[in-house]
Design a protein around this motif. Sequence first.
Motif, PDB file in Angstrom:
ATOM      1  N   GLN A 196       0.331  -1.539  -0.265  1.00  0.00           N
ATOM      2  CA  GLN A 196       0.209  -0.041  -0.510  1.00  0.00           C
ATOM      3  C   GLN A 196       0.745   0.602  -0.036  1.00  0.00           C
ATOM      4  OE1 GLN A 196      -2.894   0.339  -0.280  1.00  0.00           O
ATOM      5  NE2 GLN A 196      -3.477  -1.813  -1.170  1.00  0.00           N
ATOM      6  N   MET A 197       2.410   1.686   0.816  1.00  0.00           N
ATOM      7  CA  MET A 197       2.692   2.371   0.716  1.00  0.00           C
ATOM      8  C   MET A 197       3.417   3.090  -0.845  1.00  0.00           C
ATOM      9  SD  MET A 197       2.877   3.628   3.606  1.00  0.00           S
ATOM     10  CE  MET A 197       4.261   4.937   4.057  1.00  0.00           C
ATOM     11  N   LYS A 198       3.796   1.018  -1.590  1.00  0.00           N
ATOM     12  CA  LYS A 198       4.339   1.042  -2.417  1.00  0.00           C
ATOM     13  C   LYS A 198       2.784   2.108  -3.634  1.00  0.00           C
ATOM     14  CE  LYS A 198       7.467  -0.965  -6.249  1.00  0.00           C
ATOM     15  NZ  LYS A 198       7.616   0.459  -6.219  1.00  0.00           N
ATOM     16  N   LEU A 199       2.206   1.764  -3.367  1.00  0.00           N
ATOM     17  CA  LEU A 199       1.254   2.235  -3.996  1.00  0.00           C
ATOM     18  C   LEU A 199       0.696   3.355  -4.003  1.00  0.00           C
ATOM     19  CD1 LEU A 199      -0.898   1.280  -6.428  1.00  0.00           C
ATOM     20  CD2 LEU A 199      -2.604   0.867  -4.307  1.00  0.00           C
ATOM     21  N   TRP A 200       0.910   4.252  -3.252  1.00  0.00           N
ATOM     22  CA  TRP A 200       0.728   5.070  -3.074  1.00  0.00           C
ATOM     23  C   TRP A 200       1.327   6.171  -3.125  1.00  0.00           C
ATOM     24  CZ3 TRP A 200      -4.519   7.099  -3.664  1.00  0.00           C
ATOM     25  CH2 TRP A 200      -5.668   5.520  -3.246  1.00  0.00           C
ATOM     26  N   HIS A 201       2.775   5.868  -3.027  1.00  0.00           N
ATOM     27  CA  HIS A 201       3.821   7.012  -2.283  1.00  0.00           C
ATOM     28  C   HIS A 201       4.923   6.830  -3.219  1.00  0.00           C
ATOM     29  CE1 HIS A 201       1.417   8.707   1.190  1.00  0.00           C
ATOM     30  NE2 HIS A 201       1.463   7.994   1.724  1.00  0.00           N
ATOM     31  N   GLY A 202       4.993   5.223  -3.694  1.00  0.00           N
ATOM     32  CA  GLY A 202       6.429   5.310  -4.519  1.00  0.00           C
ATOM     33  C   GLY A 202       6.115   5.568  -5.828  1.00  0.00           C
TER      34      GLY A 202
END
Length: 107
Positions: free
Chosen positions: A17-23
């Motif tokens: 999720q972190m990679k999806l939103w901020h990566g």
Amino acid sequence: MLRWVALVLIVLLIALQMKLWHGNGGVREVETLRAAVKKQGEDNDKLQQRNQALGADVDDLKHGEQAVEARARAELGLIKPGETFYQVVEKPGANQVPAPAASTGAH
């Protein structure tokens, strides 16, 4: 054992999720790129309209004698033989609107 698998899956889900939103290539970047593409499309439409107008002007100048004459009169001061040129010069301050007169007197 089941607890460890669940914990690893939750951590993996959070990381994804972190990679999806901020990566790199995430949702924010995609939205920014979509906005940039939309703006560029609008700019392209404006430039295309301007190019069409300029193309019409070029076509008029190539094929229309009146357009060439009008441009020569406006930009170069063309005067045909037998014509008389009149130049109207306004007095300085002639563009100003006169102030309304003050009313004096009793009712």
